[in-house]
Scaffold this motif. Structure first.
Motif, mmCIF file in Angstrom:
data_model
loop_
_atom_site.group_PDB
_atom_site.id
_atom_site.type_symbol
_atom_site.label_atom_id
_atom_site.label_comp_id
_atom_site.label_asym_id
_atom_site.label_seq_id
_atom_site.Cartn_x
_atom_site.Cartn_y
_atom_site.Cartn_z
ATOM 1 N N ARG A 55 44.502 38.971 40.825
ATOM 2 C CA ARG A 55 43.476 37.935 40.989
ATOM 3 C C ARG A 55 42.670 38.184 42.264
ATOM 4 N NH1 ARG A 55 47.486 33.585 40.184
ATOM 5 N NH2 ARG A 55 47.803 33.605 37.954
ATOM 6 N N GLU A 56 43.363 38.503 43.367
ATOM 7 C CA GLU A 56 42.669 38.769 44.641
ATOM 8 C C GLU A 56 41.765 39.993 44.505
ATOM 9 O OE1 GLU A 56 45.370 38.965 47.954
ATOM 10 O OE2 GLU A 56 46.250 37.031 47.433
ATOM 11 N N GLN B 169 23.166 42.376 45.736
ATOM 12 C CA GLN B 169 22.319 42.004 46.878
ATOM 13 C C GLN B 169 21.778 43.269 47.561
ATOM 14 O OE1 GLN B 169 24.820 39.568 49.352
ATOM 15 N NE2 GLN B 169 24.419 37.696 48.174
ATOM 16 N N PHE B 170 22.661 44.246 47.696
ATOM 17 C CA PHE B 170 22.249 45.501 48.320
ATOM 18 C C PHE B 170 21.130 46.148 47.520
ATOM 19 C CE2 PHE B 170 22.611 50.150 48.399
ATOM 20 C CZ PHE B 170 22.300 50.372 49.723
ATOM 21 N N ASN C 27 36.604 42.341 43.846
ATOM 22 C CA ASN C 27 35.686 43.132 43.019
ATOM 23 C C ASN C 27 34.425 42.334 42.690
ATOM 24 O OD1 ASN C 27 37.244 45.425 42.979
ATOM 25 N ND2 ASN C 27 38.243 44.961 41.037
ATOM 26 N N GLU C 28 34.599 41.054 42.377
ATOM 27 C CA GLU C 28 33.445 40.202 42.108
ATOM 28 C C GLU C 28 32.564 40.090 43.359
ATOM 29 O OE1 GLU C 28 32.275 38.678 39.305
ATOM 30 O OE2 GLU C 28 33.811 39.839 38.248
ATOM 31 N N LYS C 29 33.242 39.927 44.496
ATOM 32 C CA LYS C 29 32.502 39.830 45.759
ATOM 33 C C LYS C 29 31.745 41.133 46.034
ATOM 34 C CE LYS C 29 33.241 38.582 50.568
ATOM 35 N NZ LYS C 29 34.217 38.289 51.616
ATOM 36 N N VAL C 30 32.398 42.265 45.833
ATOM 37 C CA VAL C 30 31.776 43.579 46.039
ATOM 38 C C VAL C 30 30.619 43.745 45.060
ATOM 39 C CG1 VAL C 30 32.140 46.071 45.785
ATOM 40 C CG2 VAL C 30 33.797 44.681 47.046
ATOM 41 N N LYS C 31 30.837 43.278 43.800
ATOM 42 C CA LYS C 31 29.783 43.375 42.791
ATOM 43 C C LYS C 31 28.561 42.564 43.221
ATOM 44 C CE LYS C 31 29.088 42.684 37.843
ATOM 45 N NZ LYS C 31 29.686 42.218 36.592
#
Length: 173
Positions: free
Chosen positions: A33-34, A48-49, A39-43
């Motif tokens: 889950r973490e 954004q990048f 991964n969602e945060k990185v995605k």
């Protein structure tokens, strides 16, 4: 068929093992889950990048265009500056030549003025000589008169006058 309690019961050792496996699986599930959240945060960060990258690329393109325009303007300005410097140099040289021409003309004018003054003096001398020659011619053309020994002849008087004029001119110079 009903299952008896004895059959339902799992030995404690198996139970502990299963319980340990369950905890391990729960821990792995928590880690998954973490990782999934990361991964969602990185995605999201990647999205954004990409958005920022596109904006930055647009900005870089605009800045590069401005830089090319600025370089072109600088080149034109330098060309104009060189042109003006060449014109300035030509004007300075022309002014120097005009100044030299003016000085030569002034010197020539002075020389000509001196020559004019000398010619005026010669004209005056020639005029005096002409007057004297006319008087002499008049005297010589006159009939002779009686004279006593003390008087000088008109020719001698004219010659003395002429001599006096020349002496006066010499003293004045």
């Amino acid at each position: 068929m009903p299952v008896s309690k004895s059959e339902q019961m799992v030995p404690m050792k198996d139970y502990e093992e299963l319980r340990l496996k369950l905890k391990i699986l729960e821990a792995k599930r928590q880690e998954d889950r973490e990782r999934h959240r990361e991964n969602e945060k990185v995605k999201e960060e990647a999205e954004q990048f990409l958005t920022l990258r596109n904006k930055l690329q647009d900005k870089i393109s605009e800045l590069q265009k401005d830089l090319r325009d600025t370089k072109r303007q600088l080149k034109e300005s330098m060309s104009e500056k060189d042109s003006y410097e060449a014109k300035y140099t030509d004007i300075i040289e022309s002014m120097e030549m005009m100044t030299l021409d003016k000085e030569v003309a002034e010197e020539r004018a002075e020389n000509l003025q001196q020559e004019v003054n000398l010619l005026k003096d010669k004209i005056e001398e020639i005029s005096v000589d002409l007057d004297i020659l006319r008087k002499e011619a008049d005297i010589l053309n006159r009939p002779p008169t009686d004279s006593n020994g003390d008087d000088k002849t008109p020719l001698e008087v004219i010659q003395l006058e002429r001599h006096n004029e020349r002496l006066k001119d010499a003293l004045m110079r």
